[in-house]
Design a protein around this motif. Structure first.
Motif, PDB file in Angstrom:
ATOM      1  N   HIS A 105       2.170 -16.733  -9.906  1.00  0.00           N
ATOM      2  CA  HIS A 105       2.726 -15.924  -8.821  1.00  0.00           C
ATOM      3  C   HIS A 105       2.842 -14.477  -9.265  1.00  0.00           C
ATOM      4  O   HIS A 105       3.097 -14.202 -10.428  1.00  0.00           O
ATOM      5  N   MET A 106       2.696 -13.571  -8.287  1.00  0.00           N
ATOM      6  CA  MET A 106       2.984 -12.165  -8.541  1.00  0.00           C
ATOM      7  C   MET A 106       3.288 -11.498  -7.206  1.00  0.00           C
ATOM      8  O   MET A 106       2.625 -11.774  -6.197  1.00  0.00           O
ATOM      9  N   ASP A 107       4.299 -10.624  -7.200  1.00  0.00           N
ATOM     10  CA  ASP A 107       4.574  -9.825  -6.009  1.00  0.00           C
ATOM     11  C   ASP A 107       3.436  -8.831  -5.832  1.00  0.00           C
ATOM     12  O   ASP A 107       2.883  -8.314  -6.803  1.00  0.00           O
ATOM     13  N   CYS A 108       3.085  -8.569  -4.600  1.00  0.00           N
ATOM     14  CA  CYS A 108       1.991  -7.640  -4.323  1.00  0.00           C
ATOM     15  C   CYS A 108       2.412  -6.222  -4.663  1.00  0.00           C
ATOM     16  O   CYS A 108       3.453  -5.746  -4.191  1.00  0.00           O
ATOM     17  N   PRO A 109       1.628  -5.518  -5.489  1.00  0.00           N
ATOM     18  CA  PRO A 109       1.985  -4.146  -5.852  1.00  0.00           C
ATOM     19  C   PRO A 109       1.837  -3.166  -4.682  1.00  0.00           C
ATOM     20  O   PRO A 109       2.436  -2.104  -4.697  1.00  0.00           O
ATOM     21  N   ARG A 110       1.084  -3.526  -3.649  1.00  0.00           N
ATOM     22  CA  ARG A 110       0.896  -2.622  -2.515  1.00  0.00           C
ATOM     23  C   ARG A 110       1.969  -2.849  -1.439  1.00  0.00           C
ATOM     24  O   ARG A 110       2.743  -1.965  -1.130  1.00  0.00           O
ATOM     25  N   CYS A 111       2.023  -4.063  -0.875  1.00  0.00           N
ATOM     26  CA  CYS A 111       2.927  -4.315   0.251  1.00  0.00           C
ATOM     27  C   CYS A 111       4.281  -4.877  -0.184  1.00  0.00           C
ATOM     28  O   CYS A 111       5.157  -5.067   0.651  1.00  0.00           O
ATOM     29  N   GLN A 112       4.409  -5.177  -1.473  1.00  0.00           N
ATOM     30  CA  GLN A 112       5.645  -5.689  -2.060  1.00  0.00           C
ATOM     31  C   GLN A 112       6.014  -7.095  -1.571  1.00  0.00           C
ATOM     32  O   GLN A 112       7.149  -7.525  -1.748  1.00  0.00           O
TER      33      GLN A 112
END
Length: 162
Positions: A105-112
């Motif tokens: 998993h990773m939070d999106c760096p663009r849309c958060q």
């Protein structure tokens, strides 16, 4: 979600297999499913109809080419794209890993979006591409926006201690 096997998985071959390889795999799979010939310990979990359908499509150059395009499109829809370049490079080490579900998993760096990037270990293994400079990568898309990432990783060899 129902996991559908590709024709390549059904025949136990890779996408670079030649017509000769496809014919050989077809014959071997048919023998493995035949009740009088099957001496294999493991269950095949594949029907004769699936084997025949996979063979008929892949043995034909035009059928294989069309199928490969359709397969690539379906991977794109799942967030896996086996060609082209992602917009940004990330290391798999930057993703969190849940050992219970075998998911990254990773939070999106663009849309958060929280856990905008999410994929299983098995899907990572199935869709990875070898890098010329060593290691592997897979291209994934955020589930909430249009951001694509190259996720780079290496495979650690497991050694038995003597």
């Amino acid at each position: 979600m129902v996991q559908v096997r590709s024709y390549y998985e059904i025949l136990g071959i890779d996408t670079e297999s030649t017509v000769v390889d496809i014919k050989k795999a077809y014959k071997e799979k048919l023998l493995c499913t035949h009740p009088d010939k099957n001496r294999a310990v493991e269950a095949q979990n594949v029907s004769i109809e699936e084997i025949k359908e996979a063979y008929q499509v892949l043995v034909s150059p035009s059928g294989k080419e069309k199928y490969d395009r359709e397969l690539a499109d379906s991977y794109k829809k799942q967030g896996f794209y086996n060609g082209g370049e992602g917009l940004e490079d990330y290391s798999l080490d930057e993703f969190s890993y849940d050992p219970e579900s075998s998911e990254f998993h990773m939070d999106c760096p663009r849309c958060q979006m929280a856990q905008g990037f999410e994929f299983t270990e098995s899907l990572l293994e199935e869709h990875c591409i070898e890098r010329k400079e060593g290691g592997f990568y897979v291209v994934v898309q955020c589930s909430a926006c249009s951001l694509w990432l190259n996720v780079n990783f290496d495979v650690a060899e497991e050694y038995e201690s003597s």
